[in-house]
Design a protein around this motif. Structure first.
Motif, short mmCIF file in Angstrom:
data_model
loop_
_atom_site.label_atom_id
_atom_site.label_comp_id
_atom_site.label_asym_id
_atom_site.label_seq_id
_atom_site.Cartn_x
_atom_site.Cartn_y
_atom_site.Cartn_z
N ARG A 2 0.84 -1.19 0.00
CA ARG A 2 0.00 0.00 0.00
C ARG A 2 0.88 1.24 0.00
N SER A 3 0.60 2.15 -0.93
CA SER A 3 1.36 3.40 -1.01
C SER A 3 0.59 4.50 -0.31
N VAL A 4 1.30 5.24 0.55
CA VAL A 4 0.67 6.35 1.25
C VAL A 4 1.53 7.58 1.11
N PRO A 5 0.92 8.74 1.08
CA PRO A 5 1.72 9.96 1.03
C PRO A 5 2.54 10.10 2.31
N ARG A 6 3.81 10.43 2.17
CA ARG A 6 4.67 10.71 3.32
C ARG A 6 4.88 12.22 3.38
N SER A 7 3.79 12.96 3.22
CA SER A 7 3.94 14.40 3.12
C SER A 7 3.82 15.12 4.46
N GLU A 8 3.27 14.47 5.46
CA GLU A 8 3.13 15.13 6.74
C GLU A 8 3.89 14.34 7.79
N ASN A 9 4.58 15.02 8.68
CA ASN A 9 5.35 14.33 9.70
C ASN A 9 4.65 14.29 11.04
N GLY A 10 3.37 14.58 11.06
CA GLY A 10 2.63 14.53 12.31
C GLY A 10 2.52 15.87 13.00
N GLU A 55 10.82 11.22 19.36
CA GLU A 55 11.66 10.27 18.64
C GLU A 55 11.07 9.99 17.25
N GLY A 56 9.75 10.04 17.14
CA GLY A 56 9.12 9.84 15.84
C GLY A 56 9.48 10.94 14.84
N ALA A 57 9.45 12.20 15.30
CA ALA A 57 9.82 13.31 14.42
C ALA A 57 11.30 13.25 14.07
N PHE A 58 12.14 12.84 15.03
CA PHE A 58 13.56 12.68 14.75
C PHE A 58 13.79 11.54 13.76
N THR A 59 13.06 10.45 13.92
CA THR A 59 13.17 9.33 12.99
C THR A 59 12.77 9.77 11.59
N ASP A 60 11.74 10.60 11.50
CA ASP A 60 11.32 11.13 10.20
C ASP A 60 12.46 11.94 9.57
N ALA A 61 13.16 12.75 10.37
CA ALA A 61 14.28 13.53 9.85
C ALA A 61 15.40 12.61 9.37
N LEU A 62 15.69 11.56 10.13
CA LEU A 62 16.71 10.59 9.70
C LEU A 62 16.29 9.91 8.41
N TYR A 63 15.02 9.53 8.34
CA TYR A 63 14.53 8.85 7.14
C TYR A 63 14.58 9.77 5.92
N ARG A 64 14.25 11.04 6.11
CA ARG A 64 14.34 12.00 5.00
C ARG A 64 15.78 12.10 4.51
#
Length: 190
Positions: A2-10, A55-64
């Motif tokens: 399933r593809s989902v937009p990764r446009s918002e980081n929460g 940690e979720g927002a930090f993980t998002d930054a690492l993933y980006r």
């Protein structure tokens, strides 16, 4: 898959660029699973908690950062190479940028205390008119803060900071590009 937009980081902040428009939920989830220990260690190392960056927002930054590197360079051959890449990031600067992008006031105070003179000095080095240099630096702060909206989400040049170079070097580069754009537009008007 399933593809989902990764446009918002929460946080209501919209990520920009082709690498972030469509990503699979599984690819982000796989990244989190495969690199959980590195993510947890880097989060502690980064000091992100002092700006209440989750940690979720930090993980998002690492993933980006990982996704940007994956988009622009040769693919990683192993999970160990990805961990080595993550270890090479300047995670303190990355966490500060992510916290500023999310609008954390304490992060902004630290950013301004540490980097305001860097941006203003870079602008003065490139523009002889001190008021024009100050205007350039001030317009950058407004853009970094994310005053511009994109479909209701804050948009900031910090979206393009990935922690591969010091935040101070990145700021100098952004100022230099903006100064060149300003000079080019002046030449066009003449």
């Amino acid at each position: 898959m399933r593809s989902v937009p990764r446009s918002e980081n929460g946080s209501g902040h919209r990520n920009e660029g082709p690498a972030f428009q469509e990503m699979t939920a599984e690819s982000f989830e796989q990244f989190c699973r495969d690199h959980r220990r590195s993510i947890e260690r880097l989060y502690r190392q980064s000091g992100a908690a002092k700006w209440n960056l989750s940690e979720g927002a930090f993980t998002d930054a690492l993933y980006r950062s990982y996704a940007r590197r994956q988009e622009s360079g040769p693919e990683f051959a192993s999970s160990d190479q990805i961990d080595a890449f993550l270890d090479s990031l300047l995670v303190g600067d990355l966490a500060l940028a992510a916290a500023c992008r999310d609008g954390n006031e304490n992060a902004w105070r630290e950013f301004l205390a540490n980097y305001r003179t860097v941006a203003e000095g870079a602008a003065r080095a490139l523009i002889s008119d001190s008021s024009a240099a100050r205007e350039l630096a001030d317009s950058l702060y407004a853009d970094l803060y994310g005053l511009r909206q994109n479909n209701g989400a804050r948009k900031s040049p910090l979206d393009r900071y990935h922690g591969r170079s010091p935040l101070s070097a990145w700021l100098r580069t952004v100022i230099a590009r903006r100064a060149e754009i300003g000079r080019a537009s002046c030449r066009e008007r003449v």
